[in-house]
Design a protein around this motif. Sequence first.
Motif, PDB file in Angstrom:
ATOM      1  N   GLN A   1       0.824  -1.210   0.000  1.00 14.54           N
ATOM      2  CA  GLN A   1       0.000   0.000   0.000  1.00 14.54           C
ATOM      3  C   GLN A   1       0.859   1.261   0.000  1.00 14.54           C
ATOM      4  O   GLN A   1       0.480   2.286  -0.573  1.00 14.54           O
ATOM      5  N   TYR A   2       2.022   1.188   0.647  1.00 15.39           N
ATOM      6  CA  TYR A   2       2.912   2.363   0.673  1.00 15.39           C
ATOM      7  C   TYR A   2       3.310   2.767  -0.744  1.00 15.39           C
ATOM      8  O   TYR A   2       3.244   3.951  -1.099  1.00 15.39           O
ATOM      9  N   TYR A   3       3.726   1.797  -1.559  1.00 11.70           N
ATOM     10  CA  TYR A   3       4.194   2.123  -2.909  1.00 11.70           C
ATOM     11  C   TYR A   3       3.035   2.540  -3.822  1.00 11.70           C
ATOM     12  O   TYR A   3       3.211   3.389  -4.699  1.00 11.70           O
ATOM     13  N   ILE A   4       1.857   1.948  -3.617  1.00 10.05           N
ATOM     14  CA  ILE A   4       0.684   2.368  -4.394  1.00 10.05           C
ATOM     15  C   ILE A   4       0.374   3.840  -4.098  1.00 10.05           C
ATOM     16  O   ILE A   4       0.142   4.644  -5.001  1.00 10.05           O
ATOM     17  N   THR A   5       0.395   4.196  -2.810  1.00  8.00           N
ATOM     18  CA  THR A   5       0.106   5.583  -2.394  1.00  8.00           C
ATOM     19  C   THR A   5       1.186   6.533  -2.893  1.00  8.00           C
ATOM     20  O   THR A   5       0.891   7.648  -3.367  1.00  8.00           O
ATOM     21  N   TYR A   6       2.447   6.107  -2.786  1.00  7.02           N
ATOM     22  CA  TYR A   6       3.555   6.965  -3.229  1.00  7.02           C
ATOM     23  C   TYR A   6       3.485   7.208  -4.744  1.00  7.02           C
ATOM     24  O   TYR A   6       3.681   8.330  -5.216  1.00  7.02           O
ATOM     25  N   LYS A   7       3.195   6.166  -5.502  1.00  2.84           N
ATOM     26  CA  LYS A   7       3.076   6.316  -6.963  1.00  2.84           C
ATOM     27  C   LYS A   7       1.955   7.301  -7.312  1.00  2.84           C
ATOM     28  O   LYS A   7       2.139   8.183  -8.162  1.00  2.84           O
ATOM     29  N   THR A   8       0.815   7.171  -6.647  1.00  2.00           N
ATOM     30  CA  THR A   8      -0.312   8.076  -6.903  1.00  2.00           C
ATOM     31  C   THR A   8       0.068   9.526  -6.596  1.00  2.00           C
ATOM     32  O   THR A   8      -0.252  10.440  -7.354  1.00  2.00           O
ATOM     33  N   ARG A   9       0.767   9.722  -5.463  1.00  2.00           N
ATOM     34  CA  ARG A   9       1.169  11.086  -5.071  1.00  2.00           C
ATOM     35  C   ARG A   9       2.178  11.666  -6.059  1.00  2.00           C
ATOM     36  O   ARG A   9       2.077  12.826  -6.465  1.00  2.00           O
ATOM     37  N   LEU A  10       3.157  10.858  -6.470  1.00  2.94           N
ATOM     38  CA  LEU A  10       4.192  11.336  -7.386  1.00  2.94           C
ATOM     39  C   LEU A  10       3.595  11.719  -8.741  1.00  2.94           C
ATOM     40  O   LEU A  10       3.908  12.778  -9.293  1.00  2.94           O
TER      41      LEU A  10
ATOM     42  N   SER B   1       0.518  12.533  -9.314  1.00  3.62           N
ATOM     43  CA  SER B   1      -0.339  13.697  -9.094  1.00  3.62           C
ATOM     44  C   SER B   1       0.480  14.985  -9.101  1.00  3.62           C
ATOM     45  O   SER B   1       0.061  16.008  -9.667  1.00  3.62           O
ATOM     46  N   LEU B   2       1.659  14.959  -8.486  1.00  2.00           N
ATOM     47  CA  LEU B   2       2.536  16.138  -8.481  1.00  2.00           C
ATOM     48  C   LEU B   2       2.943  16.520  -9.900  1.00  2.00           C
ATOM     49  O   LEU B   2       2.925  17.704 -10.266  1.00  2.00           O
ATOM     50  N   LEU B   3       3.298  15.535 -10.705  1.00  5.78           N
ATOM     51  CA  LEU B   3       3.706  15.806 -12.083  1.00  5.78           C
ATOM     52  C   LEU B   3       2.529  16.302 -12.926  1.00  5.78           C
ATOM     53  O   LEU B   3       2.684  17.200 -13.759  1.00  5.78           O
ATOM     54  N   ASP B   4       1.355  15.718 -12.696  1.00  9.41           N
ATOM     55  CA  ASP B   4       0.168  16.127 -13.461  1.00  9.41           C
ATOM     56  C   ASP B   4      -0.181  17.594 -13.229  1.00  9.41           C
ATOM     57  O   ASP B   4      -0.716  18.262 -14.124  1.00  9.41           O
ATOM     58  N   ARG B   5       0.110  18.090 -12.054  1.00  7.62           N
ATOM     59  CA  ARG B   5      -0.201  19.492 -11.733  1.00  7.62           C
ATOM     60  C   ARG B   5       0.676  20.477 -12.494  1.00  7.62           C
ATOM     61  O   ARG B   5       0.373  21.677 -12.523  1.00  7.62           O
ATOM     62  N   CYS B   6       1.740  19.975 -13.083  1.00  3.23           N
ATOM     63  CA  CYS B   6       2.737  20.873 -13.688  1.00  3.23           C
ATOM     64  C   CYS B   6       2.556  21.084 -15.189  1.00  3.23           C
ATOM     65  O   CYS B   6       3.302  21.862 -15.797  1.00  3.23           O
ATOM     66  N   PHE B   7       1.599  20.403 -15.792  1.00  4.04           N
ATOM     67  CA  PHE B   7       1.396  20.581 -17.236  1.00  4.04           C
ATOM     68  C   PHE B   7       0.978  22.011 -17.541  1.00  4.04           C
ATOM     69  O   PHE B   7       0.251  22.650 -16.772  1.00  4.04           O
ATOM     70  N   ILE B   8       1.445  22.502 -18.691  1.00  2.27           N
ATOM     71  CA  ILE B   8       1.156  23.871 -19.118  1.00  2.27           C
ATOM     72  C   ILE B   8       0.112  23.843 -20.222  1.00  2.27           C
ATOM     73  O   ILE B   8       0.234  23.078 -21.181  1.00  2.27           O
ATOM     74  N   ASN B   9      -0.900  24.670 -20.084  1.00  2.00           N
ATOM     75  CA  ASN B   9      -1.873  24.807 -21.161  1.00  2.00           C
ATOM     76  C   ASN B   9      -1.225  25.541 -22.322  1.00  2.00           C
ATOM     77  O   ASN B   9      -0.626  26.605 -22.138  1.00  2.00           O
ATOM     78  N   SER B  10      -1.345  24.976 -23.517  1.00  2.00           N
ATOM     79  CA  SER B  10      -0.774  25.627 -24.696  1.00  2.00           C
ATOM     80  C   SER B  10      -1.493  26.935 -24.950  1.00  2.00           C
ATOM     81  O   SER B  10      -2.707  27.046 -24.728  1.00  2.00           O
ATOM     82  N   PRO B  11      -0.768  27.971 -25.418  1.00  2.79           N
ATOM     83  CA  PRO B  11      -1.427  29.233 -25.728  1.00  2.79           C
ATOM     84  C   PRO B  11      -2.462  29.033 -26.813  1.00  2.79           C
ATOM     85  O   PRO B  11      -2.297  28.174 -27.682  1.00  2.79           O
ATOM     86  N   PRO B  12      -3.550  29.797 -26.778  1.00  2.00           N
ATOM     87  CA  PRO B  12      -4.600  29.630 -27.792  1.00  2.00           C
ATOM     88  C   PRO B  12      -4.062  29.890 -29.182  1.00  2.00           C
ATOM     89  O   PRO B  12      -3.266  30.806 -29.400  1.00  2.00           O
TER      90      PRO B  12
END
Length: 390
Positions: free
Chosen positions: A137-146, A148-159
């Motif tokens: 469960q530790y590694y499942i939770t850690y993978k989800t958190r990691l 999630s952190l990367l997903d937050r960093c995506f940049i919306n392309s300019p219109p």
Amino acid sequence: MDVEVILHDSGELLPILLDGDGMPIPLPNEFILSKRHASSNTLIRNLREIKLLYQWLHIHHIDLYERLIQKKPFTEAEIIGSLVEFLRRDHEKKHKTIKITVVPDTFNQRLITIKQFLSWYLEMYIGTLSFTSNNYQYYITYKTRLISLLDRCFINSPPTNKSLSKGLSDREQSHLIKLIRPKNGSQNPIEYRNYIMVMLMLSFGFRPGEVLSLRVEDVQLGGISSIRVHRRPPDINDKRKQRPQIKRNGRTLAINDRSLATELDIYITKWREILDQRNKTSIEWDYLILNQDGKPLSIASITQYFQILKEKHSEFLPTNFSPKTLRHTFSSSMERLLREAGVEEDHRKKALAYLRGDSSLSSQDVYTFKETELEANKYLGQYQREIFGL
């Protein structure tokens, strides 16, 4: 640290990541092997993106195994404040002008690849654990958190500028054909080659890689003429750095226009033959499109040719003129003709997907919507004229 591309006896190109001592780095190379179904160009790009991760790890003296497996997880500051900022920078040294950051699409692609790589590594380790293990469960939770952190960093392309058409207008298309048509009396085979190359892309919506992958045998001329886009095993003799590939579906397309069939026949029997005779190597090339030395033309040469056309004839061609422009022109024109013929939308999408070699019907939405928009505005204008004509 460098990415080296290995040509195997089968003709397959496979990249490998080497450390500073020239030794293979096992983990990223194993990841690339797990993706061998992808094209060699995609694998090379992916490994270059993972190389950036390893450069960042080296700079900050971070052990990836320790951070992912030995329960010393990455902090949010390391991911968002350090790694992400490193991925946003332009690390290429070949540019004449120094760029501080890369465009959003490039950054997002780097982030996607690194996210896939880290996720793959954790999943590989999780797969070795028992479901009842306390660590599972530790590694499942850690993978989800990691992730999630990367997903937050995506940049919306300019219109994008929607007023800038992706394809050519009828007037621009007419100008282009006049510009590339060989001059009367010309004996330069390159002019005829360029003309055929562009007309194939305009007439069939071919991608540059598809045009450069065509063999002479793929063009069948006669009572029923056709041209075939065929996915073949890697050509062991093809040493082009960016090897042209057919990434999607093959197809056989009819050549119904007699003039096009005639010009193809003349090119193959006369002008291509002249180019072929300039080949001084022991290899007999059967590619349809050859360079001035009788060898297969490169993708870089097509890119350069379109750039020259755009700069030389800027008064006739749009600022976004490129090989993709011809593919968009073909697709929009075919959508309009299918609509005018009364073909229903679902069937139009299927027809376009086949003609373009696409697997997804949703990728045709942009063309069906554009024609719907044009038709709607036509009737809107008619309605307004009726009101103001009262």
